[in-house]
Design an enzyme around this catalytic site. Structure first.
Site, PDB file in Angstrom:
ATOM      1  N   GLY A  12       0.149  -0.752  -0.285  1.00 55.16           N
ATOM      2  CA  GLY A  12       0.372  -0.327  -0.228  1.00 55.16           C
ATOM      3  C   GLY A  12       0.815   1.359   0.385  1.00 55.16           C
ATOM      4  N   ASP A  13       0.138   2.382  -0.030  1.00 56.07           N
ATOM      5  CA  ASP A  13       0.559   2.961  -0.313  1.00 56.07           C
ATOM      6  C   ASP A  13       1.783   3.804  -1.418  1.00 56.07           C
ATOM      7  OD1 ASP A  13      -1.052   4.377   2.055  1.00 56.07           O
ATOM      8  OD2 ASP A  13       1.116   3.930   3.206  1.00 56.07           O
ATOM      9  N   LYS A  16      -0.718   5.102  -6.107  1.00 50.64           N
ATOM     10  CA  LYS A  16      -2.013   4.735  -6.755  1.00 50.64           C
ATOM     11  C   LYS A  16      -2.660   6.006  -7.310  1.00 50.64           C
ATOM     12  CE  LYS A  16      -3.134   1.647  -3.517  1.00 50.64           C
ATOM     13  NZ  LYS A  16      -2.080   2.023  -2.545  1.00 50.64           N
ATOM     14  N   GLY A  40      -5.663   5.954   2.079  1.00 56.35           N
ATOM     15  CA  GLY A  40      -6.155   6.920   1.506  1.00 56.35           C
ATOM     16  C   GLY A  40      -4.575   7.541   0.648  1.00 56.35           C
ATOM     17  N   HIS A  41      -5.389   8.348  -0.618  1.00 54.91           N
ATOM     18  CA  HIS A  41      -4.837   8.557  -1.485  1.00 54.91           C
ATOM     19  C   HIS A  41      -4.096   9.566  -1.746  1.00 54.91           C
ATOM     20  CE1 HIS A  41      -6.433   4.381  -3.306  1.00 54.91           C
ATOM     21  NE2 HIS A  41      -5.635   4.313  -2.088  1.00 54.91           N
ATOM     22  N   THR A  42      -3.027  10.166  -2.265  1.00 55.01           N
ATOM     23  CA  THR A  42      -3.142  11.331  -2.327  1.00 55.01           C
ATOM     24  C   THR A  42      -2.755  12.021  -3.474  1.00 55.01           C
ATOM     25  OG1 THR A  42      -1.366  11.194  -0.136  1.00 55.01           O
ATOM     26  CG2 THR A  42      -0.921  13.490  -0.692  1.00 55.01           C
ATOM     27  N   GLN A 223      -4.480  -0.542  -1.500  1.00 53.63           N
ATOM     28  CA  GLN A 223      -4.468  -1.224  -0.421  1.00 53.63           C
ATOM     29  C   GLN A 223      -3.299  -1.771  -1.421  1.00 53.63           C
ATOM     30  OE1 GLN A 223      -7.565  -1.542   0.639  1.00 53.63           O
ATOM     31  NE2 GLN A 223      -7.386   0.259   1.717  1.00 53.63           N
ATOM     32  N   ARG A 304       5.135   5.572   8.935  1.00 51.01           N
ATOM     33  CA  ARG A 304       5.081   3.839   8.038  1.00 51.01           C
ATOM     34  C   ARG A 304       6.580   2.921   8.273  1.00 51.01           C
ATOM     35  NH1 ARG A 304       3.324   7.017   2.962  1.00 51.01           N
ATOM     36  NH2 ARG A 304       1.516   6.883   3.585  1.00 51.01           N
TER      37      ARG A 304
HETATM   38  P1  GDP Z   1      -1.391   5.684  -2.248  1.00 50.65           P
HETATM   39  O1  GDP Z   1      -1.959   5.107  -1.316  1.00 50.65           O
HETATM   40  O2  GDP Z   1      -0.840   4.510  -3.030  1.00 50.65           O
HETATM   41  O3  GDP Z   1      -2.623   6.811  -3.058  1.00 50.65           O
HETATM   42  O4  GDP Z   1      -0.266   6.691  -1.619  1.00 50.65           O
HETATM   43  P2  GDP Z   1      -0.376   7.708  -0.686  1.00 50.65           P
HETATM   44  O5  GDP Z   1      -0.881   8.927  -0.816  1.00 50.65           O
HETATM   45  O6  GDP Z   1      -0.906   7.149   0.634  1.00 50.65           O
HETATM   46  O7  GDP Z   1       1.813   7.763  -0.359  1.00 50.65           O
HETATM   47  C1  GDP Z   1       2.169   7.892  -1.231  1.00 50.65           C
HETATM   48  C2  GDP Z   1       2.596   9.277  -1.142  1.00 50.65           C
HETATM   49  O8  GDP Z   1       3.700   9.579  -1.707  1.00 50.65           O
HETATM   50  C3  GDP Z   1       1.925  11.000  -1.517  1.00 50.65           C
HETATM   51  O9  GDP Z   1       2.167  11.680  -0.039  1.00 50.65           O
HETATM   52  C4  GDP Z   1       2.371  11.181  -2.133  1.00 50.65           C
HETATM   53  O10 GDP Z   1       1.863  12.711  -2.502  1.00 50.65           O
HETATM   54  C5  GDP Z   1       3.805  10.670  -2.543  1.00 50.65           C
HETATM   55  N1  GDP Z   1       4.765  10.160  -3.490  1.00 50.65           N
HETATM   56  C6  GDP Z   1       3.829   9.817  -4.640  1.00 50.65           C
HETATM   57  N2  GDP Z   1       4.608   9.881  -5.952  1.00 50.65           N
HETATM   58  C7  GDP Z   1       5.796  10.618  -5.300  1.00 50.65           C
HETATM   59  C8  GDP Z   1       7.080  10.624  -5.933  1.00 50.65           C
HETATM   60  O11 GDP Z   1       7.446   9.858  -7.547  1.00 50.65           O
HETATM   61  N3  GDP Z   1       8.505  11.153  -5.242  1.00 50.65           N
HETATM   62  C9  GDP Z   1       7.288  11.590  -3.651  1.00 50.65           C
HETATM   63  N4  GDP Z   1       9.312  12.255  -3.312  1.00 50.65           N
HETATM   64  N5  GDP Z   1       6.550  11.386  -3.553  1.00 50.65           N
HETATM   65  C10 GDP Z   1       6.140  11.196  -3.907  1.00 50.65           C
HETATM   66  P1  IMO Z   2      -3.968   3.165   0.371  1.00 50.97           P
HETATM   67  O1  IMO Z   2      -5.222   2.889  -0.601  1.00 50.97           O
HETATM   68  C1  IMO Z   2      -0.857   1.000   3.520  1.00 50.97           C
HETATM   69  C2  IMO Z   2      -3.081  -1.988   6.582  1.00 50.97           C
HETATM   70  C3  IMO Z   2      -3.408  -1.676   7.806  1.00 50.97           C
HETATM   71  C4  IMO Z   2      -2.650  -2.541   8.128  1.00 50.97           C
HETATM   72  C5  IMO Z   2      -3.998  -3.988   7.395  1.00 50.97           C
HETATM   73  C6  IMO Z   2      -5.408  -3.807   7.979  1.00 50.97           C
HETATM   74  O2  IMO Z   2      -3.340   4.296   0.738  1.00 50.97           O
HETATM   75  O3  IMO Z   2      -2.639   2.202   0.235  1.00 50.97           O
HETATM   76  P2  IMO Z   2      -7.279  -2.851   7.823  1.00 50.97           P
HETATM   77  O4  IMO Z   2      -7.429  -1.283   8.391  1.00 50.97           O
HETATM   78  O5  IMO Z   2      -7.483  -3.121   6.772  1.00 50.97           O
HETATM   79  O6  IMO Z   2      -8.418  -3.943   8.326  1.00 50.97           O
HETATM   80  O7  IMO Z   2      -5.905  -2.863   7.876  1.00 50.97           O
HETATM   81  O8  IMO Z   2      -4.006  -3.297   6.127  1.00 50.97           O
HETATM   82  N1  IMO Z   2      -3.261  -0.737   5.361  1.00 50.97           N
HETATM   83  C7  IMO Z   2      -2.572  -0.327   4.618  1.00 50.97           C
HETATM   84  N2  IMO Z   2      -1.540   0.675   4.177  1.00 50.97           N
HETATM   85  N3  IMO Z   2      -2.122   1.798   2.787  1.00 50.97           N
HETATM   86  C8  IMO Z   2      -3.119   1.269   2.579  1.00 50.97           C
HETATM   87  O9  IMO Z   2      -4.000   1.838   2.028  1.00 50.97           O
HETATM   88  C9  IMO Z   2      -3.389   0.350   3.850  1.00 50.97           C
HETATM   89  N4  IMO Z   2      -5.251   0.092   3.773  1.00 50.97           N
HETATM   90  C10 IMO Z   2      -5.054  -1.272   4.747  1.00 50.97           C
HETATM   91  O10 IMO Z   2      -2.391  -0.463   8.161  1.00 50.97           O
HETATM   92  O11 IMO Z   2      -1.830  -3.097   7.988  1.00 50.97           O
HETATM   93 MG    MG Z   3      -2.402   5.036   0.996  1.00 54.23          MG
END
Ligand code: GDP
Ligand code: IMO
Ligand code: MG
Length: 436
Positions: A12-13, A16, A40-42, A223, A304
């Site tokens: 995850g994170d 996406k 949580g998608h940023t 995720q 993280r």
């Molecule tokens: P998601 O859950 O897969 O959408 O990812 P998140 O938004 O939770 O976490 C990704 C983080 O990395 C966010 O704060 C984005 O703004 C940041 N991000 C995405 N791509 C890049 C990149 O290429 N470089 C840097 N430095 N940050 C990035």
């Molecule tokens: P995005 O879409 C990262 C993790 C939680 C925990 C496990 C189970 O932003 O990538 P849950 O609340 O789903 O039952 O928790 O999954 N988890 C994530 N980790 N990014 C996420 O979403 C997550 N959604 C759940 O931290 O380990």
């Molecule tokens: Mg996320």
């Protein structure tokens, strides 16, 4: 056609949200198919930061069809708050459509998630405590409340009573919790129903219409592969299937409607919550990488866990998802390290090395990474917009990953903002790359 699935290839994170927002520029529809507000998608555009939890990451593009599919679990309070927030920021949300078949997170799901974690104590999963697991459990037990139930008071109340009955014992400690009062809960949820009524639709039909018209549909995963309930690091997983195959089930389309699968991975690894993480880096160096990558959760703000890029796991993700392209984000974060490690094998008990992702939980728990060392680069790469502008060692790093996993790297992230990307030659000809 075409349908493109975007999934997380790690825990995850991976970025996406950013990639989906980029694709949404040209796509006609953007569909979330699983997970809930554990996501949580940023998105960072024009210096503004958007954090989306339930809303598809296409919502910032006015007029696009943005679908919350049947496979998503919806906390209607979060959904309506998110709608209010977007409207406050002058975002046109008229393109939103919500599947009538999506399940609802109820107040008791959140309480049970919380209580379940406390009971597990040291063994806790580290869930986001958003009620995700208990909601999917009710769905499987056929005790779920669905979006369509919000439109009929009698049905809603009956279903709440039926759903709460078998939970009586585990909910006893919350007997005085006002959120569990049947009348109050029914009224609260009817109000949500009233507020989202205009968006409720047969979303599967809407998406298929777009595909039939030859329009581009992006399926946005939440995720990541290693959090998949079937193929991830069970039980330290989420309660849905974040892998590509799940897009068909969670959106209501067929396997033939998918043309490309883009796996998003960071240039290193992170994980939030408990569970095995073979390439984890602890101590001062881990702290440095966490700070540099700003690795603090979008949803819960938790730090993280960080680690080196795990190619054993990435190869597994390529297999499980039929990846056709890789998007490697956060390459910029690795600038300035003299050398970089990439995990190409796992080392198990008695120093036995193996190169496949183990199916057995115990084997995985005892695995640590075995690494190849690659040279790093000093340069700030955040202004690079073509592969040629990248330092040679950065290009070699990407090539190494692509050769190992046998999937072309089509997109590279060099910063958080939407224009801080490089579209590669290797991805040329793909539908996704045509969006560049
Ligand atoms: P998601 O859950 O897969 O959408 O990812 P998140 O938004 O939770 O976490 C990704 C983080 O990395 C966010 O704060 C984005 O703004 C940041 N991000 C995405 N791509 C890049 C990149 O290429 N470089 C840097 N430095 N940050 C990035
Ligand atoms: P995005 O879409 C990262 C993790 C939680 C925990 C496990 C189970 O932003 O990538 P849950 O609340 O789903 O039952 O928790 O999954 N988890 C994530 N980790 N990014 C996420 O979403 C997550 N959604 C759940 O931290 O380990
Ligand atoms: Mg996320």
């Amino acid at each position: 056609m075409p349908g493109i699935v975007i999934i997380g290839a790690q825990w995850g994170d991976e970025g996406k949200g950013k990639v989906t927002d980029l694709f949404a520029e040209r796509a006609d529809a953007i569909v979330r198919f699983q997970g809930g507000n554990n996501a949580g998608h940023t998105i960072v555009r024009d210096g503004e930061i958007w954090k989306l939890h339930l809303m598809p990451s296409g919502i910032l593009h006015p007029g696009k069809l943005c679908v919350i599919g049947n496979g998503v679990v919806i906390d209607p309070k979060i959904l309506t708050d998110e709608l209010d927030d977007l409207r406050r920021r002058n975002v046109d949300t008229s393109g939103l459509r919500i599947s009538a078949n999506a399940h609802l997170i109820m107040p008791y799901h959140m309480l049970l998630d919380h209580a379940g974690e406390i009971k597990l104590g040291k063994l806790q999963i580290g869930t986001t405590r958003r009620g995700i697991g208990p909601c999917y459990a009710d769905k499987a037990a056929r005790l779920g409340i669905r979006v369509q139930d919000l439109l009929d008071e009698k049905i809603l109340k009956k279903k709440i009573v039926a759903a709460m009955e078998p939970k009586r014992l585990s909910l006893r400690e919350f007997a005085r919790d006002p959120s569990l009062d049947l009348q109050a809960m029914t009224e609260e949820y009817l109000t949500y129903g009233h507020r989202i009524k205009q968006y409720i639709a047969d979303t599967s039909r809407l998406v298929l219409e777009r595909l039939d018209e030859g329009e581009l549909v992006v399926f946005e995963g939440a995720q990541g592969t290693l959090l998949d309930i079937d193929h991830g690091t069970y039980p330290f997983v989420t309660s849905s299937n974040p892998i590509a195959g799940s897009a068909t089930i969670g959106a209501g389309v067929g396997p033939k409607d998918i043309d490309e699968v883009w796996g998003i991975t960071k240039a290193y690894s992170t994980r939030v919550g408990s569970g095995p993480f073979p390439t984890e880096i602890e101590g001062a160096f881990g702290d440095e990488l966490r700070e540099r990558g700003a690795e603090f959760g979008t949803t819960t703000g938790r730090a993280r866990r960080v680690g080196w890029l795990d190619l054993v796991a990435l190869k597994y993700a390529a297999r499980i998802n039929s990846l056709t392209a890789l998007a490697i984000t956060k390459l910029d974060v690795l600038s300035g390290f003299k050398t970089l490690q990439v995990c190409t094998r796992y080392r198990g008990p008695e120093d036995v090395e193996f190169d496949h992702f183990p199916y057995h939980q115990t084997a995985l728990h005892h695995s640590t990474g075995a690494y190849e060392e690659l040279p790093g680069w000093e340069e700030d790469i955040s202004r690079c917009r073509t592969e040629d502008e990248l330092p040679k060692n950065a290009r070699d790093y990407l090539q190494y990953v692509s050769d190992f996993v046998k999937v072309p790297v089509a997109l590279i992230g060099v910063g958080p903002a939407r224009d801080e990307v490089i579209w590669t030659q290797a991805g040329a000809g793909m539908y996704g790359s045509a969006l560049a």
